[in-house]
Design a protein around this motif. Structure first.
Motif, short mmCIF file in Angstrom:
data_model
loop_
_atom_site.label_atom_id
_atom_site.label_comp_id
_atom_site.label_asym_id
_atom_site.label_seq_id
_atom_site.Cartn_x
_atom_site.Cartn_y
_atom_site.Cartn_z
N ILE A 144 0.87 -1.19 0.00
CA ILE A 144 0.00 0.00 0.00
C ILE A 144 0.90 1.24 0.00
O ILE A 144 1.69 1.42 0.94
CB ILE A 144 -0.88 0.02 1.26
N PRO A 145 0.83 2.09 -1.01
CA PRO A 145 1.71 3.26 -1.04
C PRO A 145 1.52 4.17 0.18
O PRO A 145 0.39 4.43 0.60
CB PRO A 145 1.30 3.99 -2.32
N LEU A 146 2.64 4.61 0.75
CA LEU A 146 2.62 5.52 1.90
C LEU A 146 3.28 6.84 1.51
O LEU A 146 4.21 6.85 0.70
CB LEU A 146 3.41 4.93 3.08
N LEU A 147 2.80 7.91 2.10
CA LEU A 147 3.43 9.22 1.92
C LEU A 147 3.55 9.85 3.31
O LEU A 147 2.60 9.82 4.10
CB LEU A 147 2.56 10.12 1.02
N LEU A 148 4.73 10.39 3.61
CA LEU A 148 4.97 11.00 4.92
C LEU A 148 4.88 12.51 4.77
O LEU A 148 5.59 13.10 3.94
CB LEU A 148 6.37 10.59 5.38
N ILE A 149 4.02 13.14 5.57
CA ILE A 149 3.91 14.60 5.51
C ILE A 149 4.20 15.23 6.87
O ILE A 149 3.57 14.89 7.87
CB ILE A 149 2.52 15.04 4.99
N GLY A 150 5.19 16.10 6.89
CA GLY A 150 5.55 16.83 8.11
C GLY A 150 4.93 18.21 8.05
O GLY A 150 5.12 18.94 7.07
N THR A 151 4.18 18.59 9.10
CA THR A 151 3.52 19.89 9.11
C THR A 151 4.25 20.88 10.03
O THR A 151 5.16 20.50 10.75
CB THR A 151 2.07 19.75 9.63
N LYS A 152 3.81 22.11 9.99
CA LYS A 152 4.32 23.20 10.85
C LYS A 152 5.80 23.49 10.60
O LYS A 152 6.54 23.86 11.51
CB LYS A 152 4.02 22.90 12.33
N PHE A 153 6.20 23.30 9.37
CA PHE A 153 7.58 23.59 8.98
C PHE A 153 7.91 25.06 9.27
O PHE A 153 9.05 25.40 9.57
CB PHE A 153 7.76 23.27 7.48
#
Ligand SMILES: Nc1nc2c(ncn2[C@@H]2O[C@H](COP(=O)(O)OP(=O)(O)O)[C@@H](O)[C@H]2O)c(=O)[nH]1
Ligand SMILES: [Mg+2]
Length: 266
Positions: free
Chosen positions: A173-182
């Protein structure tokens, strides 16, 4: 009524009928076109407060979410995506983004309630707050929970330290990592934070994007973030519609079925 009045009225009637016909045909065409679009289901997971609702709003409405409120249970929004844009295979799809609220450390009854949202998932976006290390660590548990790999036969949750990289390497299952509050990371801390997130994305075998959900410029058309995002959605669509891969759904089809009894808030 004189001849000229009659003529004018007839002309108006003709124009009106024509416009009515054209408009109706267009609406009908548009309705059918939208209804016929294929769709994929993408989970958006992460701790409460990391910015999931803000992110989903930005992705689907292309706007900053002015006043985020508690997400109760699960909320779904839709993004229209052009698969392989600019190529002869280009086709439009719906991307359903399922923002599943809650806390990963919750009691098993809440987790089983949440499990109902994990059926037939085609992709997962893992969201963490770059200013909050705990939210990054918890992504191991979130992903294992969603992939049905979080419990031993006795139902004991695998601790963060016990996770096995192989589980993600084999995951289809494709995963994408998103980091917020950069935007909240000070200039001098950015390198450290980016090194940490690079390890995380390697662990999940996923691409990573770091952004500020309150600033649409981070996903501006043509930017490297927009390209990564588009590539991720293309991959999800490919796995769902163009890959003969029975293992894609395996981890979800043999999932226990749960009754959805109550909603919860995050
Ligand atoms: N500065 C900043 N604030 C953010 C960002 N993303 C979310 N927020 C804020 O963080 C709070 C929680 O966001 P929300 O989307 O409700 O998080 P959720 O609980 O994961 O859905 C809200 O006040 C948002 O405005 C970001 O990238 N930068
Ligand atoms: Mg929310």
């Amino acid at each position: 009524m004189c001849n000229s009045e009659h003529y004018t009225l007839t002309t108006y009637a003709c124009i009106f009928s024509y416009l009515y016909f054209v408009l109706n045909t267009d609406i009908e065409y548009f309705r059918k076109e939208m209804a016929s679009l294929d769709r994929v289901k993408v989970l958006v997971l992460g701790d409460s407060g990391v910015g999931k609702s803000s992110l989903v709003h930005l992705l689907c409405q292309n706007q900053v979410l002015g006043n985020p409120s508690w997400t109760v249970g699960c909320s779904v929004d839709v993004r229209v995506h052009d698969y392989r844009e600019g190529t002869p295979e280009e086709k439009t799809y719906y991307i359903e983004l399922w923002d599943v609220g809650g806390s990963v450390g919750n009691a098993s009854s809440v987790k089983s309630t949440r499990a109902v949202f994990y059926n037939s998932v085609n992709g997962i976006i893992l969201v963490h707050d770059l200013t909050n290390k705990k939210s990054s660590q918890n992504l191991y548990r979130w992903s294992l929970e969603a992939l049905s790999k979080d419990s031993s036969p006795t139902g004991i949750i695998v601790s963060n330290g016990d996770y096995d990289r192989e589980q993600f390497a084999e995951n289809s299952i494709p995963l994408l990592l998103i980091g917020t509050k950069f935007d909240q990371i000070q200039e001098k801390q950015r390198n450290d934070v980016l090194t940490r997130t690079a390890f995380l994305s390697e662990d999940f075998n996923a691409e990573e994007i770091n952004l500020d959900c309150t600033n649409p410029r981070y996903l501006a058309a043509g930017s490297s973030n927009a390209v990564k995002l588009s590539r991720f959605f293309d991959k999800v669509i490919e796995k769902r519609y163009f890959t003969r891969d029975p293992s894609q759904m395996q981890s979800f089809t043999d999932r226990r079925r749960f009754n959805f009894k109550s909603v919860h808030s995050d």
